[in-house]
Design an enzyme around this catalytic site. Structure first.
Site, mmCIF file in Angstrom:
data_model
loop_
_atom_site.group_PDB
_atom_site.id
_atom_site.type_symbol
_atom_site.label_atom_id
_atom_site.label_comp_id
_atom_site.label_asym_id
_atom_site.label_seq_id
_atom_site.Cartn_x
_atom_site.Cartn_y
_atom_site.Cartn_z
ATOM 1 N N GLY A 10 -11.004 12.021 -9.268
ATOM 2 C CA GLY A 10 -9.670 11.677 -8.502
ATOM 3 C C GLY A 10 -8.486 11.253 -9.500
ATOM 4 O O GLY A 10 -9.000 11.080 -10.620
ATOM 5 N N GLY B 182 -5.474 9.730 -8.128
ATOM 6 C CA GLY B 182 -4.440 8.956 -7.170
ATOM 7 C C GLY B 182 -4.415 7.412 -7.551
ATOM 8 O O GLY B 182 -4.839 7.222 -8.599
ATOM 9 N N GLY B 183 -3.772 6.854 -6.470
ATOM 10 C CA GLY B 183 -3.773 5.382 -6.649
ATOM 11 C C GLY B 183 -4.817 4.804 -7.125
ATOM 12 O O GLY B 183 -4.906 3.826 -8.112
ATOM 13 N N THR C 227 0.993 -1.106 0.174
ATOM 14 C CA THR C 227 -0.029 0.063 0.012
ATOM 15 C C THR C 227 0.851 1.257 -0.046
ATOM 16 O O THR C 227 2.182 1.013 -0.108
ATOM 17 C CB THR C 227 -0.923 -0.054 1.173
ATOM 18 O OG1 THR C 227 -1.802 1.147 1.181
ATOM 19 C CG2 THR C 227 -0.381 -0.204 2.498
ATOM 20 N N TYR D 93 -14.722 2.757 1.594
ATOM 21 C CA TYR D 93 -15.747 1.561 2.289
ATOM 22 C C TYR D 93 -15.797 1.932 3.813
ATOM 23 O O TYR D 93 -16.664 1.159 4.486
ATOM 24 C CB TYR D 93 -14.934 0.099 2.239
ATOM 25 C CG TYR D 93 -13.490 0.315 2.610
ATOM 26 C CD1 TYR D 93 -13.183 0.050 3.914
ATOM 27 C CD2 TYR D 93 -12.699 0.115 1.583
ATOM 28 C CE1 TYR D 93 -11.773 0.125 4.259
ATOM 29 C CE2 TYR D 93 -11.337 0.358 1.960
ATOM 30 C CZ TYR D 93 -10.759 0.289 2.983
ATOM 31 O OH TYR D 93 -9.287 0.002 3.530
ATOM 32 N N LYS E 245 3.367 1.582 -4.089
ATOM 33 C CA LYS E 245 2.855 1.009 -5.260
ATOM 34 C C LYS E 245 3.476 1.475 -6.311
ATOM 35 O O LYS E 245 3.836 0.529 -7.511
ATOM 36 C CB LYS E 245 1.280 1.172 -5.276
ATOM 37 C CG LYS E 245 0.400 0.514 -4.453
ATOM 38 C CD LYS E 245 -0.978 0.759 -4.678
ATOM 39 C CE LYS E 245 -1.913 0.200 -3.518
ATOM 40 N NZ LYS E 245 -3.254 0.331 -3.658
HETATM 41 P P1 NAP Z 1 -4.496 8.951 -3.132
HETATM 42 O O1 NAP Z 1 -3.447 8.506 -4.095
HETATM 43 O O2 NAP Z 1 -3.701 9.967 -2.022
HETATM 44 O O3 NAP Z 1 -5.339 10.089 -4.008
HETATM 45 C C1 NAP Z 1 -6.185 10.827 -3.347
HETATM 46 C C2 NAP Z 1 -7.169 11.423 -3.998
HETATM 47 O O4 NAP Z 1 -8.203 12.448 -3.528
HETATM 48 C C3 NAP Z 1 -6.438 12.534 -5.080
HETATM 49 O O5 NAP Z 1 -7.137 12.428 -6.482
HETATM 50 C C4 NAP Z 1 -6.627 13.742 -4.664
HETATM 51 O O6 NAP Z 1 -6.681 14.962 -5.315
HETATM 52 C C5 NAP Z 1 -7.980 13.511 -4.141
HETATM 53 N N1 NAP Z 1 -8.525 14.737 -3.001
HETATM 54 C C6 NAP Z 1 -7.751 14.502 -1.677
HETATM 55 N N2 NAP Z 1 -8.175 15.497 -0.882
HETATM 56 C C7 NAP Z 1 -9.012 16.235 -1.829
HETATM 57 C C8 NAP Z 1 -9.892 17.647 -1.573
HETATM 58 N N3 NAP Z 1 -10.028 18.171 -0.495
HETATM 59 N N4 NAP Z 1 -10.508 17.997 -2.495
HETATM 60 C C9 NAP Z 1 -10.643 17.315 -3.661
HETATM 61 N N5 NAP Z 1 -9.924 16.244 -4.159
HETATM 62 C C10 NAP Z 1 -9.143 15.636 -3.021
HETATM 63 O O7 NAP Z 1 -5.403 8.031 -2.452
HETATM 64 P P2 NAP Z 1 -5.848 6.715 -3.057
HETATM 65 O O8 NAP Z 1 -5.003 5.505 -2.750
HETATM 66 O O9 NAP Z 1 -6.290 6.918 -4.479
HETATM 67 O O10 NAP Z 1 -7.413 6.288 -2.268
HETATM 68 C C11 NAP Z 1 -8.532 7.113 -2.417
HETATM 69 C C12 NAP Z 1 -9.726 6.857 -1.954
HETATM 70 O O11 NAP Z 1 -9.869 5.234 -2.415
HETATM 71 C C13 NAP Z 1 -9.384 6.398 -0.166
HETATM 72 O O12 NAP Z 1 -10.554 7.045 0.261
HETATM 73 C C14 NAP Z 1 -9.276 5.071 -0.273
HETATM 74 O O13 NAP Z 1 -9.575 4.550 1.013
HETATM 75 C C15 NAP Z 1 -9.931 4.478 -1.254
HETATM 76 N N6 NAP Z 1 -9.426 3.183 -1.926
HETATM 77 C C16 NAP Z 1 -10.260 2.150 -1.889
HETATM 78 C C17 NAP Z 1 -9.605 1.015 -2.184
HETATM 79 C C18 NAP Z 1 -10.760 -0.406 -2.116
HETATM 80 O O14 NAP Z 1 -10.156 -1.348 -2.259
HETATM 81 N N7 NAP Z 1 -11.955 0.078 -1.948
HETATM 82 C C19 NAP Z 1 -8.724 0.777 -2.788
HETATM 83 C C20 NAP Z 1 -7.656 1.968 -2.985
HETATM 84 C C21 NAP Z 1 -8.218 3.092 -2.146
HETATM 85 P P3 NAP Z 1 -5.183 15.694 -5.566
HETATM 86 O O15 NAP Z 1 -4.544 15.038 -6.591
HETATM 87 O O16 NAP Z 1 -5.604 17.071 -6.038
HETATM 88 O O17 NAP Z 1 -4.384 15.671 -4.377
#
Ligand code: NAP
Length: 287
Positions: free
Chosen positions: A133, A135-136, A69, A228, A73
């Site tokens: 979004g 991100g990852g 994680t 989730y 990654k």
């Molecule tokens: P990440 O790589 O840190 O990406 C975060 C994303 O959220 C980026 O696009 C970021 O935009 C955006 N963001 C954060 N704060 C924001 C705000 N105030 N306003 C607008 N956009 C905002 O995180 P990630 O790993 O992609 O995870 C994202 C979500 O997916 C998390 O809640 C995580 O729990 C969930 N997730 C779920 C699974 C699953 O198996 N269900 C797997 C992975 C992740 P910027 O690029 O502008 O910073």
């Protein structure tokens, strides 16, 4: 959870930093126990920049594999001897198998998302998707949707990251600004909306300020959230109130874990049994 250890027990783990919050050990150990597989799944903090060092340690200590994680990654990608096509497309590895001193990298987040959609009888082929979004999670979900034949519109707070992600498949993915007017206009032309931002996630103070764009969605549109915890975000609640079908991130989490386990043990597993054990374990977890 009770885990039986033998001298033959093979080791698996999750690496990350922070990692102590991870649900993977509970899910994976529950599945391993239910399936009678002689593995144990641990939790290992590995700091940013230490992925290479960890790979050497893991091979030396006889680990069969591990999940990764944040923040590893992407760092793992160039360190793999072989990469599966999805991991290559996403530029992110969440599952590594170690065999004969070689490292095999996979991304099971993408497949996990597709399976979760399948479970609610949603096929992304030919659909117009608005994805929030970059991100990852967004990378994996975009790769999954591209693979499945959807047209994806990305909106991200940091526009450059969305534009960068379009390079994955420029013919199927485009970027738009992340503002209320644009989101509303794009939503009106979408069959599926997926939130891959952290907005609304438990433990963060931030949430969507304006969910008005949901009102512009066609009535048949399905709304998904990668989050989730909580099980129903404000986005999903509003979408449900407006009459849309919704899906939270639990299915993606479960299915990526089942897919990873199949890679680790390198044999077909009873997916229904594994999923039931993981679901039961999830039920025992605090939100
Ligand atoms: P990440 O790589 O840190 O990406 C975060 C994303 O959220 C980026 O696009 C970021 O935009 C955006 N963001 C954060 N704060 C924001 C705000 N105030 N306003 C607008 N956009 C905002 O995180 P990630 O790993 O992609 O995870 C994202 C979500 O997916 C998390 O809640 C995580 O729990 C969930 N997730 C779920 C699974 C699953 O198996 N269900 C797997 C992975 C992740 P910027 O690029 O502008 O910073």
């Amino acid at each position: 959870m009770e885990v039986t250890l033998r001298n033959t027990t093979k080791k698996l783990c999750i690496i990350g930093d922070p990692v102590s919050h991870s649900r993977s050990p509970i899910l994976q150990n529950a599945m391993l126990r239910a399936l009678g597989l002689d593995y144990v799944y641990l939790c290992q903090r590995v700091a940013k920049g230490d992925a290479q060092r960890w790979l050497e340690c893991a091979a030396f200590c006889g680990y069969a594999g591990f999940n990764a994680t944040m923040p590893h990654k992407q760092d793992l990608v160039p360190l793999m001897d072989e990469l599966d096509p999805v991991a290559k497309r996403c530029g992110a590895v969440n599952t590594v198998c170690i065999k004969d001193g070689k490292y095999y990298g996979y991304n099971t987040d993408a497949g996990g998302f597709l399976r979760a959609l399948e479970e609610i009888q949603v096929s992304p082929a030919g659909k117009r998707v608005l994805l929030l979004g970059a991100g990852g999670a967004a990378k994996a979900v975009t790769a999954a949707l591209v693979e499945a034949g959807a047209a994806v519109t990305l909106a991200n707070r940091t526009a450059e990251k969305a534009r960068e992600l379009c390079r994955m498949a420029p013919e199927q993915v485009r970027a738009v600004p992340f503002d209320d007017g644009t989101l509303r206009a794009q939503a009106s032309e979408s069959d599926l909306l997926v939130n891959c931002t952290c907005l609304g996630m438990a433990g963060t103070a931030e949430d969507f300020q304006d969910l008005g764009f949901l009102e512009a969605l066609p009535s048949h549109a399905v709304v998904c959230d990668a989050i989730y915890a909580p099980p129903e975000t404000s986005l999903l609640r509003r979408a449900r109130e407006l009459g849309h079908r919704t899906m939270n991130g639990e299915g993606m989490l479960l299915h990526q874990a089942v897919l990873a386990l199949e890679r680790f043990v390198d044999q077909p597993i009873d997916r229904a049994k594994a999923k039931a054990a993981a679901l039961e374990a999830m039920g025992t977890l605090p939100a």
